[in-house]
Design an enzyme around this catalytic site. Structure first.
Site, PDB file in Angstrom:
ATOM      1  N   SER A   1       0.914  -0.977   0.132  1.00  0.00           N
ATOM      2  CA  SER A   1       0.017   0.304   0.162  1.00  0.00           C
ATOM      3  C   SER A   1       1.046   0.967   0.085  1.00  0.00           C
ATOM      4  O   SER A   1       0.277   2.714  -0.107  1.00  0.00           O
ATOM      5  CB  SER A   1      -0.867  -0.020   1.149  1.00  0.00           C
ATOM      6  OG  SER A   1      -0.500   0.034   2.413  1.00  0.00           O
TER       7      SER A   1
ATOM      8  N   LYS B   1       0.372   4.233   6.720  1.00  0.00           N
ATOM      9  CA  LYS B   1       0.422   5.139   5.504  1.00  0.00           C
ATOM     10  C   LYS B   1       0.691   6.712   6.267  1.00  0.00           C
ATOM     11  O   LYS B   1       1.332   6.805   7.042  1.00  0.00           O
ATOM     12  CB  LYS B   1      -1.851   5.098   5.987  1.00  0.00           C
ATOM     13  CG  LYS B   1      -2.262   3.799   5.493  1.00  0.00           C
ATOM     14  CD  LYS B   1      -2.583   3.623   3.746  1.00  0.00           C
ATOM     15  CE  LYS B   1      -2.547   2.249   3.931  1.00  0.00           C
ATOM     16  NZ  LYS B   1      -2.014   0.932   4.215  1.00  0.00           N
TER      17      LYS B   1
END
Lengths: 204, 204
Positions: free
Chosen positions: A123, A160
């Site tokens: 990700s 993230k």
DNA sequence: AAATATACTATATATTTATACAGTATAATG
DNA sequence: CATTATACTGTATAAATATATAGTATATTT
């Protein structure tokens, strides 16, 4: 370490740069030339001040007898644990989560850090964070927008980009078009920031 | 060029040991004291011979102006040099190319390595190699297809995937759609493989 | 057989270099 | 308000240092 003045720092840097460039330390005159002083005594007094503060050693009666004191040179590496993306409830550094330990010098990434996190998934691919990479994690709540954070949302731990969009809204943004943003409403959902990334290691 | 005499080797070792011990190079008299010579000219002639054979450089008219030229395998202990993408002709580990040295445990990346290369550009972005990353480079000619290599084509040093497509054709493949493959015909173009990547470090 | 490189001793000297001494000025400290 | 630390210029000189010159001797190469 003692308080170094900006000017003394410049002299210290000058010595280091000179050694890197030439292979040997500068004379007083060399320092004057590099820094624009007009008297060798300007360099001399700075050197004496740096010696007094223990930043350098001076071999008296010896030309170019300057050496830089590096007390941190002996920093024998510390052992840092490598952990996986741990499920909620379980303390991050509990021994059952520690894959192994890695010997790594202190301050390796400029800043201190607490453990390595083994990355799962892609990700954060476009940020150059690949599967199996090790992220150096500093446990801290001091997060700025754009920092890469290790966040725990209820049951999930994830890596993230952090962005606070409103007082109660945080966006966790992946660096991969195939993944989508996670919007967290702090009033509805519990968000715990484990820490932030201060570095990365890839073994291949 | 490589035929150093035993006596010259002793002088060269003496210089290296002196620098390690004191932080600065010896004078002619220092060398005499260390090796038992009774005339400074004994040291002088050895230094001239070593200079002629390119083992050292001597800054004329400069006290202690000796620097050792081939620190090729110099990372004793755990200090590894960080170098930039060096232009051709210049030896990779020449001191002017060494940005700084980094303390890193031996075998940190499983395999041994020789130096760190500071990455410029984003041609290997999709392999998770970003600008300013440090690649741990192992100097070797043992390259398999798919390895990430540090290659020198005439004037340019570059980091790419290695693929031998035919006995005389090598493809250097970027990991970024915006860049295109480099096809090297070994009969027409000289290709030197500096080594391969065995790891990566990112400081942020 | 002659030239060249190596490996030294011994002495001399011009230059480089550290370092002391004499000042000026400003900011911080107690 | 006196003292101390910082940050300089300018001059002088003893000591440190590079380096040239003059030899001796042995081995290696041409």
């Amino acid at each position: 370490m003692k308080n170094i003045t900006p000017q003394q720092q410049k002299v210290l840097d000058c010595i280091q740069v000179y050694i890197n460039k030439t292979g040997f330390p500068p004379t007083r005159a060399d320092i004057c030339r590099e820094l624009g002083f007009k008297s060798p005594n300007s360099a001399e007094t700075h050197l004496r001040a740096l010696e007094k503060k223990d930043f350098i050693s001076i071999e008296s009666g010896t030309s170019r007898g300057i050496s830089i004191n590096n007390p941190e040179i002996k920093h024998e590496g510390n052992e840092y644990p490598i952990v996986g993306l741990v499920a909620a409830g379980s303390p991050t550094l509990a021994s059952e989560n520690v894959e192994k330990v890695l010997n790594c010098p202190k301050g390796f990434f400029g800043s201190d850090f607490d453990y390595f996190l083994r990355v799962r998934g892609l990700s954060m691919k476009d940020a150059g964070i690949m599967e199996d990479d090790l992220i150096a994690v500093k446990k801290t709540q001091e997060i700025k927008n754009g920092d890469i954070v290790i966040a725990r949302i209820e049951d999930e731990v994830t890596v993230k980009y952090f962005q606070r969009s409103a007082p109660n809204i945080v966006h966790l943004k992946p660096a991969n078009k195939e993944f989508s943003d996670i919007e967290v409403n702090l009033e509805e959902t519990e968000l715990y920031i484990e820490g932030k990334s201060v570095g990365l290691i890839r073994e291949n």
